[in-house]
Design an enzyme around this catalytic site. Structure first.
Site, PDB file in Angstrom:
ATOM      1  N   GLU A   8     104.537  95.920  12.363  1.00 33.42           N
ATOM      2  CA  GLU A   8     104.195  97.373  11.959  1.00 33.42           C
ATOM      3  C   GLU A   8     102.874  97.612  12.310  1.00 33.42           C
ATOM      4  O   GLU A   8     101.681  97.317  12.018  1.00 33.42           O
ATOM      5  CB  GLU A   8     104.175  96.735  10.595  1.00 33.42           C
ATOM      6  CG  GLU A   8     104.481  98.452   8.970  1.00 33.42           C
ATOM      7  CD  GLU A   8     104.534  97.584   7.848  1.00 33.42           C
ATOM      8  OE1 GLU A   8     104.776  96.968   7.884  1.00 33.42           O
ATOM      9  OE2 GLU A   8     104.184  98.133   6.934  1.00 33.42           O
ATOM     10  N   ARG A  49     104.318  80.496  11.219  1.00 34.37           N
ATOM     11  CA  ARG A  49     103.241  81.373  12.118  1.00 34.37           C
ATOM     12  C   ARG A  49     102.290  80.375  12.280  1.00 34.37           C
ATOM     13  O   ARG A  49     101.794  79.364  11.726  1.00 34.37           O
ATOM     14  CB  ARG A  49     102.742  82.195  10.900  1.00 34.37           C
ATOM     15  CG  ARG A  49     102.537  81.762   9.438  1.00 34.37           C
ATOM     16  CD  ARG A  49     103.229  82.902   8.124  1.00 34.37           C
ATOM     17  NE  ARG A  49     102.059  83.715   8.630  1.00 34.37           N
ATOM     18  CZ  ARG A  49     102.605  84.698   8.973  1.00 34.37           C
ATOM     19  NH1 ARG A  49     103.517  85.562   8.545  1.00 34.37           N
ATOM     20  NH2 ARG A  49     101.982  86.312   8.446  1.00 34.37           N
ATOM     21  N   LYS A  76      96.512  90.244   7.772  1.00 35.13           N
ATOM     22  CA  LYS A  76      96.300  91.889   7.604  1.00 35.13           C
ATOM     23  C   LYS A  76      95.173  92.077   6.348  1.00 35.13           C
ATOM     24  O   LYS A  76      94.374  93.227   6.585  1.00 35.13           O
ATOM     25  CB  LYS A  76      97.055  93.387   7.727  1.00 35.13           C
ATOM     26  CG  LYS A  76      97.237  93.026   9.396  1.00 35.13           C
ATOM     27  CD  LYS A  76      99.061  94.021   9.506  1.00 35.13           C
ATOM     28  CE  LYS A  76      99.980  93.696  10.270  1.00 35.13           C
ATOM     29  NZ  LYS A  76     100.878  94.327  10.283  1.00 35.13           N
TER      30      LYS A  76
HETATM   31  P1  ATP Z   1     100.594  89.500   8.471  1.00 34.25           P
HETATM   32  O1  ATP Z   1     100.693  88.716   7.495  1.00 34.25           O
HETATM   33  O2  ATP Z   1      98.966  89.862   9.124  1.00 34.25           O
HETATM   34  O3  ATP Z   1      99.985  91.475   8.039  1.00 34.25           O
HETATM   35  P2  ATP Z   1     102.684  90.965   9.367  1.00 34.25           P
HETATM   36  O4  ATP Z   1     104.072  89.813   9.201  1.00 34.25           O
HETATM   37  O5  ATP Z   1     103.113  91.593   8.501  1.00 34.25           O
HETATM   38  O6  ATP Z   1     101.095  89.929   9.839  1.00 34.25           O
HETATM   39  P3  ATP Z   1     104.158  92.338  11.355  1.00 34.25           P
HETATM   40  O7  ATP Z   1     102.770  93.714  11.921  1.00 34.25           O
HETATM   41  O8  ATP Z   1     104.818  92.736  10.595  1.00 34.25           O
HETATM   42  O9  ATP Z   1     102.827  91.739  10.153  1.00 34.25           O
HETATM   43  O10 ATP Z   1     103.985  90.967  12.871  1.00 34.25           O
HETATM   44  C1  ATP Z   1     105.068  92.138  13.864  1.00 34.25           C
HETATM   45  C2  ATP Z   1     104.784  90.287  13.913  1.00 34.25           C
HETATM   46  O11 ATP Z   1     104.224  89.505  14.442  1.00 34.25           O
HETATM   47  C3  ATP Z   1     105.696  90.065  13.195  1.00 34.25           C
HETATM   48  O12 ATP Z   1     107.206  89.611  14.300  1.00 34.25           O
HETATM   49  C4  ATP Z   1     105.065  88.573  12.626  1.00 34.25           C
HETATM   50  O13 ATP Z   1     106.213  87.765  12.047  1.00 34.25           O
HETATM   51  C5  ATP Z   1     104.360  88.626  13.729  1.00 34.25           C
HETATM   52  N1  ATP Z   1     103.244  87.545  13.292  1.00 34.25           N
HETATM   53  C6  ATP Z   1     102.686  87.940  12.404  1.00 34.25           C
HETATM   54  N2  ATP Z   1     101.196  86.758  11.644  1.00 34.25           N
HETATM   55  C7  ATP Z   1     101.674  86.177  12.813  1.00 34.25           C
HETATM   56  C8  ATP Z   1     101.086  84.391  12.870  1.00 34.25           C
HETATM   57  N3  ATP Z   1     100.031  84.926  12.037  1.00 34.25           N
HETATM   58  N4  ATP Z   1     101.714  83.596  13.566  1.00 34.25           N
HETATM   59  C9  ATP Z   1     103.227  84.394  14.270  1.00 34.25           C
HETATM   60  N5  ATP Z   1     103.425  85.812  14.366  1.00 34.25           N
HETATM   61  C10 ATP Z   1     103.238  86.148  13.087  1.00 34.25           C
HETATM   62 MG    MG Z   2     104.991  92.265   7.659  1.00 30.07          MG
END
Ligand code: ATP
Ligand code: MG
Length: 573
Positions: free
Chosen positions: A39, A265, A275
């Protein structure tokens, strides 16, 4: 505490790769297509790197492809700045999506048509209840939800209302489109989830064209189907969304059928990977910016001097499982050392200088000595290091009254100056306050290169720089950002911030051959560690970030806090 070594060998388990391999072998998948779906509302961090390496890695390994898909369905939080940064970071990490860059917003028209399709088949309805009521009536894990009074609206009324939602007839939050599934389902995600909401907000890509936006659940799976994604890999929190993912595919005329797989994760010790928390660190100025070398963002790691290869190697070693766990930061450092040991050129730098005068060396002479750039890579060649009468050595490398195991310089003792000569300390000069300000030494002119002509044994080898030629530098050394191994497990993780996570050493002296290197280059300072030229570095004022020390120092750093007071131009900020 170096448990890094035990995880160091070979590929770790990766169950997603096994699934893909089986699908290909069994003929269920012809050509694998994955996607990395960020995102665009922030910068990528090492957790994202795990997902990037997994998705792009599988595509590479099995001759398929991986799409870069921006999941841009929340226009108020998203920006072009993040889109550009994410692309640059994925490329830096070493991956290429070719022409397969997509945006969920590219599919908004098709998603809208499919929403109408659900309405027409009586599988979706417009609900006039407020978001709050919808939440309250959703029920709990132990009690079923309550049907909305608008659930039985006619298809025609729903179509009319949904079209008016799109046309902008209603205010934000006044109505939503919900799937009509089962308010008593054991899975709360199936209790008539919201598919569209009204949001009068401009979108970074579609401008003011839309005032209704699909939810993650509606946009994500359908984007997978439109793009032909075969394996939609996401993190474990989406496991309970999978029945909805499948329900939508079952009830829509989608061109391809994709399957969702969930993995754990990445959690990394002594830091935070979300984030929201990373933004707080930046907003509250606990760190300087998104690329602060203390942050686990890809920009931060890059500025700190981590090579992309080390991050890819880290992702490979941690493996992919369904079990949540926390990986030691020390493993990431271990991966950096492994790569940098092979690739980084060696230089000499004195971080806390102490003057050493070679009394029997002529005042105006300069000896240019050959120094090996990288003992692990003969192609890296050699460079010249100037030797003069006045030198600097590391303050810690001298002790007036040394303990038994101290093999470095002390009064009357002989040591080797790396690549240069053997020197013996004759006199210690102190200032009025009793502080050592200078060492008077003599050298053995027959020991050029550092070997004693008579084969006498000299134990210690010190690094040094020529006082006349050395360049001034600021060196920033970093410790853990949080003192708690799992800060996220605390009510307020920020209470565990390390107050001295950064130490700035002013007045360091580095050998002149450092100006040859571009900002972003990581070198090894002999006997110290790896250091990266900061983006703010100038040839007349070098700034370096310590990537990682030569040896694992975590256990020590964490035991010995607050850091021992140092007297030498040391600022903790
Ligand atoms: P955050 O929790 O940091 O805001 P998010 O999942 O909301 O992360 P996205 O931009 O939606 O952020 O993530 C893009 C991709 O990265 C998604 O497929 C998500 O599952 C993966 N991702 C995010 N954080 C992790 C993590 N700590 N370990 C593995 N994959 C991750
Ligand atoms: Mg997300």
């Amino acid at each position: 505490m170096n448990d890094a070594g035990s995880v160091a060998e070979g590929n770790q388990h990766n169950f997603v790769r096994d699934i893909v391999r089986q699908d290909i072998e069994a003929g269920r998948t012809e050509s694998v297509i994955t996607r990395f779906p960020p995102e665009p509302n922030g910068y990528l961090h090492i957790g994202h790197a795990k997902s990037i390496c997994l998705n792009f890695g599988i595509a590479q390994e099995f001759g398929g492809r991986c799409h870069l898909r921006f999941d841009d369905t929340n226009p108020t939080r998203e920006a072009q700045e993040f889109i550009d940064a994410i692309e640059a970071d994925v490329r830096w990490l070493g991956f290429d999506w070719g022409e397969h860059r997509y945006f969920a917003s590219d599919h908004f028209e098709r998603l809208y048509e499919w929403a109408e399709h659900l309405i027409t088949t009586d599988k979706a309805y417009v609900d006039d209840q407020s978001a709050e009521t919808i939440r309250e009536h959703r029920g709990t894990l132990t009690s079923p939800g309550i049907d909305s009074p608008f659930r039985t609206r006619s298809v025609n009324e729903n179509l009319d209302l949904f079209r008016r939602m799109r046309a902008g007839d209603f205010a934000d939050g006044q109505r939503v489109l919900r799937a009509k599934i089962d308010m008593a389902s054991g899975n709360i995600n199936l209790r008539d989830p919201v598919l569209y909401r009204i949001l009068h907000a401009p979108h970074p890509r579609t401008g003011t064209k839309w005032c209704i936006y699909p939810t993650y659940d509606f946009a994500h799976g359908q984007s997978d189907s439109i793009e032909g994604v075969t394996h939609s890999i996401c993190t474990l929190e989406f496991e309970d969304h999978r029945p909805l993912y499948d329900w939508l595919i079952d009830n829509l005329p989608v061109p391809t059928r994709s399957r969702q797989y969930e993995f754990a994760r990445l959690n990394l010790s002594h830091t935070v990977l979300s984030k929201r928390r990373l933004s707080r660190l930046v907003d509250e100025q606990h760190v300087e910016d998104w690329d602060d070398p203390r942050l686990p963002t890809l920009r931060g790691l890059r500025r700190r001097g981590y090579p992309p290869e080390a991050i890819r190697d880290f992702a490979r070693r941690i493996g992919v499982t369904k079990r949540d766990n926390t990986v030691e930061f020390a493993l990431l450092e271990h991966c950096a050392r492994e790569v940098l040991n092979r690739t980084a050129e060696r230089r000499m730098a004195v971080l806390r200088p102490l003057k050493l005068v070679v009394e029997n060396y002529p005042a105006d002479a300069v000896d240019h000595l050959a120094a090996v750039n990288n003992p692990e890579d003969t192609a890296a060649g050699t460079r010249q290091v100037p030797f003069t009468r006045e030198l600097f050595i590391e303050r810690d490398d001298f002790m007036e009254d040394p303990p038994r195991k101290f093999f470095r310089l002390a009064p009357g003792r002989e040591v080797r100056l790396r690549y240069a000569y053997l020197v013996t300390c004759r006199e210690v000069v102190k200032d009025a306050a009793g502080e050592i300000v200078e060492l008077r030494c003599t050298y053995d002119p027959d020991s050029r290169g550092g070997t004693a002509p008579d084969g006498r044994r000299v134990k210690g080898t010190l690094h040094w720089v020529s006082a006349q030629h050395a360049l001034p530098a600021e060196v920033r050394q970093y410790g853990p950002l949080f003192l708690h191994a799992d800060p996220g497990a605390n009510a307020d993780p920020f209470e565990h911030l390390n107050p001295s996570s950064r130490e700035r050493l002013d007045g360091c002296r580095v050998e002149p051959a450092l100006t040859d290197l571009a900002p972003g280059t990581t070198v090894q300072f002999e006997r110290q560690g790896y250091f990266c030229l900061d983006r703010t570095s100038r040839s007349d004022r070098l700034v370096l970030n310590r990537t990682v020390a030569l040896r694992d120092s975590w256990a020590r750093t964490l035991q010995r806090r607050p850091q021992q007071a140092g007297q030498h131009a040391r600022r903790s900020t």
